[in-house]
Design a protein around this motif. Structure first.
Motif, PDB file in Angstrom:
ATOM      1  N   ASN A 112      -1.771  26.508 -39.854  1.00 11.11           N
ATOM      2  CA  ASN A 112      -3.191  26.587 -40.206  1.00 11.11           C
ATOM      3  C   ASN A 112      -3.519  27.702 -41.197  1.00 11.11           C
ATOM      4  O   ASN A 112      -4.687  27.936 -41.511  1.00 11.11           O
ATOM      5  CB  ASN A 112      -4.045  26.748 -38.945  1.00 11.11           C
ATOM      6  CG  ASN A 112      -3.669  27.975 -38.130  1.00 11.11           C
ATOM      7  OD1 ASN A 112      -2.722  28.694 -38.469  1.00 11.11           O
ATOM      8  ND2 ASN A 112      -4.397  28.219 -37.059  1.00 11.11           N
ATOM      9  N   LYS A 143     -13.847  20.704 -43.685  1.00 12.66           N
ATOM     10  CA  LYS A 143     -14.402  22.042 -43.486  1.00 12.66           C
ATOM     11  C   LYS A 143     -15.649  22.027 -42.601  1.00 12.66           C
ATOM     12  O   LYS A 143     -15.911  22.978 -41.870  1.00 12.66           O
ATOM     13  CB  LYS A 143     -14.712  22.681 -44.836  1.00 12.66           C
ATOM     14  CG  LYS A 143     -13.469  22.980 -45.658  1.00 12.66           C
ATOM     15  CD  LYS A 143     -13.813  23.698 -46.954  1.00 12.66           C
ATOM     16  CE  LYS A 143     -12.549  24.026 -47.747  1.00 12.66           C
ATOM     17  NZ  LYS A 143     -12.853  24.718 -49.023  1.00 12.66           N
ATOM     18  N   GLN A 200     -14.059  20.859 -39.101  1.00 13.32           N
ATOM     19  CA  GLN A 200     -12.788  21.514 -38.788  1.00 13.32           C
ATOM     20  C   GLN A 200     -11.783  20.530 -38.184  1.00 13.32           C
ATOM     21  O   GLN A 200     -10.857  20.931 -37.480  1.00 13.32           O
ATOM     22  CB  GLN A 200     -12.985  22.713 -37.862  1.00 13.32           C
ATOM     23  CG  GLN A 200     -13.672  23.893 -38.519  1.00 13.32           C
ATOM     24  CD  GLN A 200     -12.852  24.465 -39.686  1.00 13.32           C
ATOM     25  OE1 GLN A 200     -11.754  24.967 -39.502  1.00 13.32           O
ATOM     26  NE2 GLN A 200     -13.407  24.370 -40.890  1.00 13.32           N
TER      27      GLN A 200
END
Length: 382
Positions: free
Chosen positions: A193, A267, A270
């Protein structure tokens, strides 16, 4: 006259500019007809030249390239189960703190992670064997610096068992750490990540490194985002597309296929997704691989191939030709380059744990491959 010469020259320059890059040349060097499936690199006799360690023997490097690694000495007596030696990794690690690299190994049948104590080249005895822990059936074992202290931890891949690793805290003493309650066939480690911490990748999902709590124990969180089935060991974690979202390179260890999975992140929500892309679906048993610069262009390449006689000829594609390859990445797709391909003896299988090392101090990585079809060095000629 000048004009007549100019146009052919321009034509040659244009053609040269469009030619594909030259492939790396390799010289194949037979070492031994043993059937151990793992090989590592240690300077056993401390002469400044790296030697090969595979199964029950270490093979001496020498200035005589024709006969290099042909002189071997016994170092162990690995137990054999049916058609397998119980020796599925060769990880160099100074376990006892004496300055000499020892060997960490383990196997599927015995279920015990262990280390072989390096007693040096002059002693004509086998290396003492020390158990680390009983961990269950081990596909193979890898070494990763999990806590970022510059020292590798030992991680066995034990399908159906908890995902654990072993930290060498002091000489001869390992501490066991549990990461996840279960794992499948496949293992990787890298910053998935992009938060600067290394995460684990399993066949079913990845395990996020959440950092340390006040007791300085690393916390882990499972993200069940994919299922790769019987995946390669390792699974490679690397940002292929340059978008700062690491992608995954995964082989089918006991079937056909080699793929990369592109990571995308919404975004707003998520939510993370993984898009599958084909590298090669015509070859089987991509059980192991390495990610390193083979062609000298300062960019990593994928080195892999078919494991010879995995599951004793019961896997899909068992009787296909065997191959060893490197794949270059151009930012959009992989291109396969063949190092050795053909029937056993002409092609070359990968075994379960192979090594890359500059054996001759040329500045180029050579490929050292064990397996049921023998131990072979492929010298990188550039």
């Amino acid at each position: 006259m000048k004009i007549t010469l100019l146009f052919p020259l321009l034509t040659l320059l244009t053609a040269a500019d469009t030619l594909p890059p030259r492939e790396v040349r390799f010289t194949r060097h037979f070492v031994a007809a043993e059937s151990y499936e793992s090989v590592g690199i240690i300077d056993v006799n401390k002469d400044g030249k790296p030697d090969l360690v595979s199964g029950d023997f270490w093979y001496e490097n020498s200035a005589d390239r024709t006969n290099s690694f042909r002189r071997r000495k016994l170092m162990g007596n690995q137990k054999r189960y049916n058609q397998y030696y119980d020796d599925f990794s060769t990880i160099p690690l100074d376990v006892d703190g004496d300055g000499d690299l020892d060997v960490v190994t383990g196997g599927y049948w015995g279920g015990t992670l262990r280390w072989l104590e390096n007693i040096g080249a002059a002693v004509n005895e086998t290396w003492p064997v020390h158990d680390i822990a009983s961990v269950g059936n081990t596909e193979t074992t890898r070494a990763y610096d999990i806590d970022g202290d510059g020292k590798p931890e030992i991680v066995p891949n034990n399908p159906g068992k908890p995902l654990i690793y072993f930290k060498l805290e002091k000489s001869n003493t390992f501490r066991q750490v549990t990461v996840a309650p279960t794992q499948g066939h496949g293992l990787g480690f890298g910053d998935v990540n992009g938060d600067g911490r290394g995460d684990f990748v399993m066949a079913k999902g990845w395990v996020e490194n959440k950092g340390n709590d006040p007791q300085r124990r690393t916390e882990w969180e499972l993200h069940d985002e994919f299922d790769f089935g019987s995946a390669s060991i390792p699974i490679i974690v690397t940002d292929l597309t340059g978008d700062k979202l690491p992608d995954l390179i995964v082989g089918k260890a006991h079937g056909y296929g080699l793929h990369w999975y592109e990571q995308k992140l919404d975004k707003a929500t998520q939510k993370r997704t993984w898009t599958k892309h084909v590298i090669d679906e015509k070859n089987a048993q991509y059980h192991t691989m390495e990610w390193a610069d083979i062609d000298g262009d300062k960019r990593p390449d994928l080195i892999t191939g078919k494991r010879f006689r995995a599951h004793n000829d019961t896997d899909p594609g068992s009787y296909d030709a065997v191959g060893l390859y490197y794949f270059t990445w151009n930012g959009h797709e992989f291109t396969r380059h063949t190092i050795a391909y053909g029937p056993p003896g002409e092609g070359k299988g990968t075994g379960i744990f192979f090594a890359l090392h500059d054996l001759r101090n040329t500045g180029r990585l050579d490929i050292i491959v064990a397996g049921k079809d023998g131990l072979v060095v492929f010298f990188n000629e550039g």
